[in-house]
Scaffold this active site. Structure first.
Site, PDB file in Angstrom:
ATOM      1  CB  THR A 149       3.202 -18.221   4.265  1.00 46.83           C
ATOM      2  OG1 THR A 149       3.066 -19.640   4.218  1.00 46.83           O
ATOM      3  CG2 THR A 149       4.613 -17.845   4.649  1.00 46.83           C
TER       4      THR A 149
ATOM      5  CG  ASN B  23       0.145 -27.763  10.267  1.00 45.36           C
ATOM      6  OD1 ASN B  23       0.269 -27.229  11.358  1.00 45.36           O
ATOM      7  ND2 ASN B  23       1.183 -28.073   9.513  1.00 45.36           N
TER       8      ASN B  23
ATOM      9  CD  GLN C 263      -4.498 -27.520   8.158  1.00 45.42           C
ATOM     10  OE1 GLN C 263      -5.449 -28.268   7.942  1.00 45.42           O
ATOM     11  NE2 GLN C 263      -3.525 -27.352   7.282  1.00 45.42           N
TER      12      GLN C 263
ATOM     13  CG  HIS D 218      -3.954 -23.544  -0.584  1.00 50.90           C
ATOM     14  ND1 HIS D 218      -3.457 -24.780  -0.283  1.00 50.90           N
ATOM     15  CD2 HIS D 218      -3.151 -22.657   0.055  1.00 50.90           C
ATOM     16  CE1 HIS D 218      -2.386 -24.639   0.499  1.00 50.90           C
ATOM     17  NE2 HIS D 218      -2.188 -23.363   0.724  1.00 50.90           N
TER      18      HIS D 218
ATOM     19  CB  CYS E 231      11.809 -37.636   3.993  1.00 50.88           C
ATOM     20  SG  CYS E 231      12.430 -38.576   5.378  1.00 50.88           S
TER      21      CYS E 231
HETATM   22  C1  LIG Z   1      -1.489 -24.091  10.059  1.00 53.05           C
HETATM   23  C2  LIG Z   1      -0.963 -23.513   8.783  1.00 53.05           C
HETATM   24  N1  LIG Z   1      -0.518 -22.249   8.758  1.00 53.05           N
HETATM   25  C3  LIG Z   1      -0.055 -21.693   7.620  1.00 53.05           C
HETATM   26  C4  LIG Z   1      -0.002 -22.391   6.443  1.00 53.05           C
HETATM   27  C5  LIG Z   1       0.547 -21.722   5.217  1.00 53.05           C
HETATM   28  O1  LIG Z   1      -0.457 -21.369   4.318  1.00 53.05           O
HETATM   29  P1  LIG Z   1      -0.111 -21.046   2.798  1.00 53.05           P
HETATM   30  O2  LIG Z   1       0.203 -22.332   2.162  1.00 53.05           O
HETATM   31  O3  LIG Z   1      -1.366 -20.438   2.254  1.00 53.05           O
HETATM   32  O4  LIG Z   1       0.999 -20.076   2.786  1.00 53.05           O
HETATM   33  C6  LIG Z   1      -0.458 -23.714   6.423  1.00 53.05           C
HETATM   34  C7  LIG Z   1      -0.415 -24.517   5.185  1.00 53.05           C
HETATM   35  O5  LIG Z   1       0.469 -25.287   4.924  1.00 53.05           O
HETATM   36  C8  LIG Z   1      -0.946 -24.286   7.619  1.00 53.05           C
HETATM   37  O6  LIG Z   1      -1.376 -25.550   7.657  1.00 53.05           O
HETATM   38  S1  FES Z   2      15.238 -39.792   4.543  1.00 56.43           S
HETATM   39 FE1  FES Z   2      16.147 -41.231   3.282  1.00 56.43          FE
HETATM   40  S2  FES Z   2      17.195 -42.492   4.655  1.00 56.43           S
HETATM   41 FE2  FES Z   2      16.140 -41.134   5.917  1.00 56.43          FE
END
Ligand SMILES: Cc1ncc(COP(=O)(O)O)c(C=O)c1O
Ligand code: FES
Lengths: 153, 401
Positions: B74, B153, B185, B207, B331
Site C-alpha cells: 500500500t 489479486n 501478486q 507478506h 462483505c
Molecule cells: C495487488 C495488491 N496491491 C497492493 C496490496 C497491498 O499490500 P499491503 O498489504 O502490503 O499493503 C495488495 C495486498 O492486499 C495487493 O494484492
Molecule cells: S452481506 Fe449480509 S445480507 Fe448481504
C-alpha cells in the site's frame, strides 16, 4: 467474527423451504449487497402457524432469517411486527459491525410477508417486491435481468 | 475427527518462512542498533540492511540505490503514484490506470483526482485484460503517469506490462511519461526484472511471498522525478524517512531471494494443484464458472463463481470444515458491494457475489485439494437448497423469484 449462536443457526437453519399455498409472501433484496430473502407465512387464528424462508445471502443473512422465523412462529400479526432487526441481532448474540443491514433484510422480508397477508402490499403479487426501505442508494428491482440469463462467457 | 486446516488464501497473505524468520531474529535484540549509528551494533545493522538492498536489487535487475524499503504494498503504491504525480504536476496532470487495480492504487488515484489530476480508468475485457490499443488511445500530451498491475489479486489475470510500458513510451509525445506497476501478486511466480518489464516504478509487498507483514519495496528508476511522501530523516536515500526496520528489511530480502530461487518449482507445483482444483470444481459442481483468464493467470489462483449461492456463506461453511479461502464479495470488510474487479469483467452483481478465490501455496498438497473437492459439493448443494434463486429456476426457469 460471528457469535457461536450465529454459526449454529447458520449451520442448522430452522424453517428452510417454501409454502406453496402461503397466506403471505415477502421477498426483499438488499440495496446494499444484492442479497435476498424470501419469507412464506401460513396464518391460523390470526397467528403465524407455519413459516419458511429461502435466502441467497451471507452467513448473517441466513442466521437472521432462521432466527426471525423462530421468533415470530406462533405470534400474532401485531406481535410479529414488533420483532425488530435489533431484536433478532440481539437474540443471536450480536452481529459484527457492517452486518446489521443483513438483519434488516430479514426483518423487512418478514414485514413484507405480513403486508402481503394483510393486503397492504400487492397481495400475492406476481411482481417481485422492491425494497426502498434502507435509505441507502435506493432499491433495486429483484430479480435483476442478469440473474435470469446464464453468465456471458 | 481431527479438525483439518487447509490454508488456500495465499493471495491474502502467506506464512513467514522459517528461514526468513531466523534471518530476522538477530536484528530485534542483538544487532538492534540504529543503522545510522557509528558504533558496532549500528554498523552491524547497516551492513545487514545494505546486504538486503543488494539482494533485492539483484533480483529486480537494478542498482541497490534504486530500491526503497517501505511499510508494504500500500505504501509503495501510494508513494509511487503521489511521488511521481506531484513531481510532474507542472508538465501534465493526466494519469492512466485500470479499473481492476487494487484499492491501494484506485483510492490513491481518486485522491489525486481531488487535488487536480485527471485519471483515465481503462476498462478490461471479460478475462480482466487491459487492451493495449485502449491504453495507446488514452495517452494525451498531458499524460505523465501510467499504472497497470502486473497480476490481479482477485482473478489472477496477468497483464502484459512489458508491452504496455514499451508501447506507452513509444506513443508518448514526450519522454517524461512514467510507468508504474503493482507487482505485489506476481512476486513469487513472475520475472521481476525491471528492465525486461520496462517500468520506472514497481511495488512489492513482503507478506505475499513468505516475508513479514508491514514490509514492502518500491523500485524507483534512477533519474525518476519523485517527491518523497514521508519526510523526515535522510533514510532510503532521502526518499522515505524513518529509522529503518532492519529486521523487516532483512526478512524481505531473504524471502524475495527464496521466492526467486523457488520460482519455477513453486509455480509448477501450484499450477498443478490449482488446475486439479479448478477442474474438480467445474466438473463436480453444476453451474460453476471460472473467473479471469483461462491461461494468462497466476499459477496459484482459482476464482470461481458458484451460481445461486453467496460466496461468504460457502466460505463460512468451508471454514467450519477447516478450509481457508476468500470471497470476492468482501462483505466482511464493510463494503458489501460486489468486487469491483469481477464487475469490471462484465459479470452480473449476483455472479460476482457468488465468487470464491482459492489461492494455493507451496505447502499445499494433493490430499488437501482432494479434501476441498470432497467437502465443497455438499456445501454448495445445501446452500442451493435454501436459495430463492434455485427455487425460481426450478419453478419457471428463473423468470420470477
Ligand atoms: C495487488 C495488491 N496491491 C497492493 C496490496 C497491498 O499490500 P499491503 O498489504 O502490503 O499493503 C495488495 C495486498 O492486499 C495487493 O494484492
Ligand atoms: S452481506 Fe449480509 S445480507 Fe448481504
Amino acid at each position: 467474527m460471528y457469535s457461536d449462536l450465529v454459526l449454529e443457526h447458520f449451520s442448522n437453519p430452522r424453517n428452510v423451504g417454501s409454502i406453496p399455498d402461503a397466506d403471505g409472501v415477502g421477498l426483499i433484496g438488499s440495496s446494499i449487497c444484492g442479497d435476498m430473502i424470501k419469507i412464506f407465512i401460513k396464518v391460523k387464528d390470526n397467528r403465524i402457524g407455519d413459516i419458511r424462508f429461502q435466502t441467497f445471502g451471507c452467513g448473517a443473512a441466513i442466521a437472521t432469517s432462521s432466527m426471525i422465523t423462530e421468533m415470530v412462529k406462533g405470534k400474532t400479526m401485531e406481535e410479529a411486527r414488533g420483532v425488530t432487526n435489533e431484536a433478532v441481532a440481539e437474540a443471536l448474540g450480536g452481529l459484527p459491525p457492517g452486518k446489521m443491514h443483513c438483519s434488516n433484510l430479514a426483518a423487512d422480508a418478514m414485514n413484507k410477508a405480513l403486508d402481503d397477508y394483510e393486503g397492504k402490499g400487492p397481495r400475492k403479487s406476481r411482481k417481485p417486491l422492491i425494497d426502498k426501505g434502507f435509505g441507502v442508494r435506493g432499491g433495486r428491482e429483484m430479480p435483476s435481468e442478469e440473474m435470469k440469463r446464464p453468465p456471458e462467457r | 475427527m481431527e479438525r483439518k486446516t487447509v490454508y488456500m488464501d495465499h493471495a491474502a497473505t502467506t506464512p513467514v518462512h522459517p528461514s526468513v524468520l531466523e534471518a530476522m531474529l538477530p536484528y530485534f535484540s542483538r544487532s538492534y542498533g540504529n543503522p545510522s549509528g557509528i558504533y558496532g551494533i549500528g554498523q552491524e545493522a547497516r551492513k545487514a540492511a545494505d546486504e538486503a538492498r543488494a539482494t533485492v536489487s539483484s533480483i529486480l535487475g537494478c542498482r541497490p540505490s534504486e530500491v526503497i524499503f517501505t511499510s508494504g504494498g500500500t505504501e509503495s503504491d501510494n508513494a509511487a503514484l503521489k511521488g511521481a504525480a506531484f513531481a510532474l504536476k507542472e508538465e501534465g496532470n493526466h494519469i492512466i490506470t485500470s479499473t481492476i487495480e487494487h484499492h491501494a492504487v484506485l483510492n490513491t488515484c481518486q485522491y489525486l483526482e481531488k487535488v487536480g489530476f485527471e485519471v483515465t480508468y481503462l476498462s478490461v475485457d471479460q478475462f480482466g485484460m487491459v487492451n493495449i490499443e485502449d491504453l495507446e488511445k488514452a495517452i494525451t500530451d498531458k499524460t505523465v503517469l501510467i499504472s497497470i498491475m502486473l497480476a490481479n489479486n482477485e482473478i489472477g489475470t496477468i497483464e502484459p506490462v512489458s508491452e504496455f510500458a514499451k508501447s506507452a513510451k513509444a506513443n508518448a509525445e514526450h519522454s517524461r511519461i512514467l510507468f508504474h506497476t503493482d507487482a505485489v501478486q506476481g512476486a513469487s511466480v513472475l520475472d521481476l526484472d525491471v528492465d525486461k518489464l520496462g517500468v520506472d516504478m514497481l511495488s512489492l509487498s513482503a507478506h505475499k511471498f513468505h516475508g513479514p507483514k508491514g514490509m514492502g519495496v518500491l523500485y524507483l528508476r534512477e533519474g525518476t522525478r519523485f517527491i518523497p511522501q514521508q519526510t523526515g530523516g535522510a533514510q532510503e536515500g532521502n526518499r522515505r524517512a524513518g529509522t529503518e526496520n532492519v529486521a523487516g528489511i532483512v526478512g524481505t530480502a531473504a524471502a524475495l531471494r527464496l521466492a526467486a530461487e523457488n520460482r519455477e518449482a513453486s509455480s509448477r507445483h501450484c499450477q498443478r494443484l490449482r488446475d486439479r482444483l479448478i477442474e474438480g470444481i467445474l466438473t463436480r459442481i453444476e453451474d460453476t464458472y471460472l473467473n479471469g483468464h483461462p491461461t494468462l493467470r497466476l499459477p496459484n489462483n482459482a476464482n470461481i463463481s458458484f451460481r445461486y449461492v453467496e460466496g461468504e456463506a460457502i466460505l463460512l461453511n468451508l471454514d467450519l470444515q477447516g478450509v481457508s479461502a476468500s470471497s470476492g464479495s468482501a462483505c466482511t470488510a464493510g463494503t458489501e458491494e460486489p468486487s469491483h474487479v469481477l464487475l469490471a469483467t462484465g459479470i452480473s452483481p449476483e455472479m460476482a457475489h457468488s465468487s470464491l478465490r482459492f489461492s494455493v501455496g507451496p505447502a499445499n498438497t494433493d490430499d488437501e485439494i482432494e479434501y476441498v473437492l470432497s467437502v465443497l459439493p455438499g456445501i454448495v448443494e445445501r446452500l442451493r437448497a435454501m436459495s430463492p434463486l434455485v427455487a425460481a429456476r426450478e419453478r419457471n426457469g428463473g423468470n420470477d423469484v
